[in-house]
Design an enzyme around this catalytic site. Sequence first.
Site, short mmCIF file in Angstrom:
data_model
loop_
_atom_site.label_atom_id
_atom_site.label_comp_id
_atom_site.label_asym_id
_atom_site.label_seq_id
_atom_site.Cartn_x
_atom_site.Cartn_y
_atom_site.Cartn_z
N LYS A 95 -1.71 9.13 38.74
CA LYS A 95 -2.57 8.01 39.01
C LYS A 95 -3.68 8.33 38.10
O LYS A 95 -4.36 9.39 38.06
CB LYS A 95 -3.17 7.80 40.39
CG LYS A 95 -2.09 6.88 41.21
CD LYS A 95 -2.95 6.72 42.58
CE LYS A 95 -2.46 5.30 43.33
NZ LYS A 95 -3.12 5.20 44.62
N LYS B 255 -1.14 12.91 41.18
CA LYS B 255 -0.39 11.70 41.73
C LYS B 255 0.13 10.80 40.60
O LYS B 255 0.40 9.65 40.91
CB LYS B 255 -1.18 11.06 42.75
CG LYS B 255 -1.55 11.78 43.98
CD LYS B 255 -2.16 10.88 45.11
CE LYS B 255 -3.68 10.53 44.89
NZ LYS B 255 -4.20 9.57 45.93
#
Length: 130
Positions: free
Chosen positions: A46, A44
């Site tokens: 992240k 993601k």
Amino acid sequence: MKKVITYGTFDLLHWGHINLLKRAKELGDYLIVAISSDEFNALKNKKSFHSFENRKFILEAVQYVDEVISEENWEQKVSDIDLYEVDLFVMGNDWEGKFDFLKTKCEVVYLERTPGISTSQVKRELASVK
Ligand code: C2G
């Protein structure tokens, strides 16, 4: 028993997350939270401050949360709904519409995102502190 599920990274847990978890629990009787693994976070784009284990430990202490499982990929939602006999899938409305394909399997609800707080905002503001 109405079972609810929601997914997320839940890093640096803040009141926006709690507000989401509280409302999700109020829509049913049992709330499962699928926390993104560190590997899935990388997918993601992240990088969470706290590890998966520590994010899981923190979430398990939240009164609204009944069970914490790991989120390893985008695809598992379909099988999770069957595996955990989920009645309701909940996400913040920054994801509005993105998971409507689950409507064939369970109810899908997008809750208003809490304004004024986000993990990335916290990280940015802490980074700018001299
Ligand atoms: N959220 C919110 N209000 C905020 C911040 C977050 O309601 N101010 C909600 C998000 O909408 C999401 C949940 O809290 O439903 C978790 O947010 P994140 O940890 O940022 O999760 P995200 O990276 O969106 O991952 O497969 C789904 C993904 O794993 C969701």
